[in-house]
Design a protein around this motif. Structure first.
Motif, mmCIF file in Angstrom:
data_model
loop_
_atom_site.group_PDB
_atom_site.id
_atom_site.type_symbol
_atom_site.label_atom_id
_atom_site.label_comp_id
_atom_site.label_asym_id
_atom_site.label_seq_id
_atom_site.Cartn_x
_atom_site.Cartn_y
_atom_site.Cartn_z
ATOM 1 N N LEU A 25 -7.575 1.646 -1.398
ATOM 2 C CA LEU A 25 -6.568 2.452 -2.095
ATOM 3 C C LEU A 25 -7.196 3.681 -2.751
ATOM 4 O O LEU A 25 -6.580 4.756 -2.779
ATOM 5 C CB LEU A 25 -5.852 1.587 -3.139
ATOM 6 C CG LEU A 25 -4.869 0.563 -2.557
ATOM 7 C CD1 LEU A 25 -4.467 -0.459 -3.612
ATOM 8 C CD2 LEU A 25 -3.634 1.268 -2.002
ATOM 9 N N ILE A 26 -8.406 3.541 -3.270
ATOM 10 C CA ILE A 26 -9.089 4.702 -3.856
ATOM 11 C C ILE A 26 -9.248 5.797 -2.792
ATOM 12 O O ILE A 26 -8.947 6.975 -3.032
ATOM 13 C CB ILE A 26 -10.473 4.294 -4.427
ATOM 14 C CG1 ILE A 26 -10.305 3.387 -5.651
ATOM 15 C CG2 ILE A 26 -11.295 5.533 -4.789
ATOM 16 C CD1 ILE A 26 -11.596 2.745 -6.119
ATOM 17 N N GLN A 27 -9.696 5.385 -1.620
ATOM 18 C CA GLN A 27 -9.902 6.361 -0.541
ATOM 19 C C GLN A 27 -8.577 6.995 -0.103
ATOM 20 O O GLN A 27 -8.488 8.207 0.101
ATOM 21 C CB GLN A 27 -10.584 5.683 0.642
ATOM 22 C CG GLN A 27 -12.015 5.233 0.367
ATOM 23 C CD GLN A 27 -12.675 4.576 1.568
ATOM 24 O OE1 GLN A 27 -12.240 4.736 2.700
ATOM 25 N NE2 GLN A 27 -13.723 3.814 1.321
ATOM 26 N N GLY B 90 -7.814 19.006 -4.341
ATOM 27 C CA GLY B 90 -9.172 18.476 -4.327
ATOM 28 C C GLY B 90 -9.196 17.035 -3.877
ATOM 29 O O GLY B 90 -8.181 16.465 -3.471
ATOM 30 N N SER B 91 -10.366 16.448 -3.967
ATOM 31 C CA SER B 91 -10.578 15.102 -3.427
ATOM 32 C C SER B 91 -10.696 14.032 -4.506
ATOM 33 O O SER B 91 -11.000 12.883 -4.201
ATOM 34 C CB SER B 91 -11.848 15.100 -2.556
ATOM 35 O OG SER B 91 -12.962 15.557 -3.308
ATOM 36 N N THR B 92 -10.455 14.416 -5.768
ATOM 37 C CA THR B 92 -10.531 13.437 -6.858
ATOM 38 C C THR B 92 -9.160 13.327 -7.510
ATOM 39 O O THR B 92 -8.885 13.968 -8.533
ATOM 40 C CB THR B 92 -11.581 13.820 -7.917
ATOM 41 O OG1 THR B 92 -12.804 14.181 -7.276
ATOM 42 C CG2 THR B 92 -11.835 12.660 -8.876
ATOM 43 N N THR B 93 -8.299 12.513 -6.897
ATOM 44 C CA THR B 93 -6.982 12.264 -7.491
ATOM 45 C C THR B 93 -7.024 11.031 -8.376
ATOM 46 O O THR B 93 -6.319 10.946 -9.374
ATOM 47 C CB THR B 93 -5.923 12.091 -6.388
ATOM 48 O OG1 THR B 93 -5.881 13.288 -5.608
ATOM 49 C CG2 THR B 93 -4.547 11.824 -6.973
ATOM 50 N N ALA C 217 -7.370 10.900 -0.604
ATOM 51 C CA ALA C 217 -7.082 11.686 0.602
ATOM 52 C C ALA C 217 -5.752 12.432 0.504
ATOM 53 O O ALA C 217 -5.455 13.289 1.339
ATOM 54 C CB ALA C 217 -7.059 10.760 1.826
ATOM 55 N N LEU C 218 -4.946 12.137 -0.530
ATOM 56 C CA LEU C 218 -3.680 12.849 -0.711
ATOM 57 C C LEU C 218 -3.895 14.319 -1.066
ATOM 58 O O LEU C 218 -2.998 15.144 -0.867
ATOM 59 C CB LEU C 218 -2.853 12.170 -1.820
ATOM 60 C CG LEU C 218 -2.322 10.762 -1.517
ATOM 61 C CD1 LEU C 218 -1.680 10.154 -2.768
ATOM 62 C CD2 LEU C 218 -1.324 10.800 -0.374
ATOM 63 N N LYS D 177 0.835 -1.213 0.000
ATOM 64 C CA LYS D 177 0.000 0.000 0.000
ATOM 65 C C LYS D 177 0.870 1.265 0.000
ATOM 66 O O LYS D 177 0.586 2.229 -0.721
ATOM 67 C CB LYS D 177 -0.910 0.011 1.236
ATOM 68 C CG LYS D 177 -2.004 -1.024 1.235
ATOM 69 C CD LYS D 177 -2.796 -0.905 2.546
ATOM 70 C CE LYS D 177 -3.855 -1.956 2.681
ATOM 71 N NZ LYS D 177 -4.572 -1.866 3.979
ATOM 72 N N GLN D 178 1.910 1.253 0.835
ATOM 73 C CA GLN D 178 2.754 2.448 0.948
ATOM 74 C C GLN D 178 3.460 2.749 -0.370
ATOM 75 O O GLN D 178 3.587 3.916 -0.769
ATOM 76 C CB GLN D 178 3.785 2.245 2.067
ATOM 77 C CG GLN D 178 4.499 3.538 2.466
ATOM 78 C CD GLN D 178 3.538 4.594 2.980
ATOM 79 O OE1 GLN D 178 2.756 4.334 3.893
ATOM 80 N NE2 GLN D 178 3.580 5.785 2.373
#
Length: 280
Positions: A227-229, A243-246, A233-234, A168-169
């Motif tokens: 992973l989407i979340q 924004g919140s849609t990366t 969140a980045l 994940k990291q």
């Protein structure tokens, strides 16, 4: 034994090349529309609406949606009861790319030598992966893969002790480092397992799946959702303006691997996630 003639494949590939660059898939457009409803940034919403408008203009005017018309990548599922007549399958696909990119006025993006860098002038050779399968069908999947997002992709040979948290990291670090350079919102293809070269193919193959479709394995489907979340969140946001849609989606493919290895590959796709397919 079912026969497919060289010219039939050439013409179908030419159509796929043009459609991929003109017609963004409804799966991607729908993801843009959903993201507008949830995006936290007003600038981000504006960017997403511009991407929707851009896709509509490309479709209506039959022009490419992006100046980068990409490397032509193919995953071909060749039925073992098929026979290609009139030439080789590889030659037919490359001839189809020449025809499609010329007819569609699409930019040629391939150089014949990575050191000398002379443009081949017809967007060939394409990258072709052939999988031999049962049956008598010929399935051709095509992607116009942009260079910016491809450049930000990575592969890492982790060790088993790194575990799922290490996986994940690495994925998060890859997206974070890419920042705006990969033209978000992204589609993130992840390959886990296999060996050095097959892991990269897994990540590429993952990008051919429809946006919004979850993995059939519940455990991997949950990992995709997590992973989407985490990626969103980045805060990188649409086009890197915050924004919140990366990412629009994360797709995972896995394969068995060596007991001492844990390969992970991340292949990024920009907002122009172009993939078309045909079954002959």
């Amino acid at each position: 034994m079912r026969e497919f003639h060289y010219e039939e494949i050439v013409n179908k590939v030419a159509v796929l090349c043009k459609e991929a660059n003109y017609d963004l898939g409804q799966d991607v457009v729908s993801a843009f529309q959903q993201a507008v409803q949830t995006e936290s940034s007003e600038i981000g919403k504006d960017v997403l609406n511009q991407l929707i408008e851009n896709a509509n203009i490309a479709t209506e005017n039959r022009v490419p949606m992006c100046q980068d018309t990409g490397v032509s990548v193919f995953i071909v599922k060749l039925g073992q009861d098929c026979h290609i007549t009139g030439g080789s399958l590889y030659d037919a696909i490359n001839e189809g790319v020449r025809k499609g990119y010329e007819e569609g006025y699409l930019r040629y993006s391939i150089v014949d030598n990575p050191i000398n860098r002379k443009n081949t002038g017809d967007n060939t050779p394409s990258v072709i992966h052939i999988e031999l399968v049962q049956g008598n069908q010929l399935e051709i999947q095509m992607s116009a893969k942009g260079g910016g997002a491809e450049n930000m992709s990575k592969l890492m040979m982790l060790t088993p002790s790194d575990g799922i948290e290490g996986v994940k990291q690495f994925i998060l670090d890859t997206v974070k480092e890419a920042g705006p350079n990969a033209c978000p919102p992204l589609v993130v293809g992840v390959g886990i397992g296999g060996n050095f070269e097959s892991c990269a193919y897994l990540a590429k193959k993952a990008l051919f799946k429809p946006v919004g479709e979850r993995h059939l394995d519940p455990e991997l489907a949950e990992l995709e959702e997590q992973l989407i979340q985490s990626i969103n969140a980045l805060g990188i946001g649409p086009q890197g303006l915050g924004g919140s849609t990366t990412t629009l989606d994360v797709k995972i493919e896995i394969a068995p691997c060596h007991i001492a290895a844990l390969p992970v590959a991340v292949n990024l796709n920009c907002h122009a996630s172009r993939h078309k397919h045909a079954i002959l």
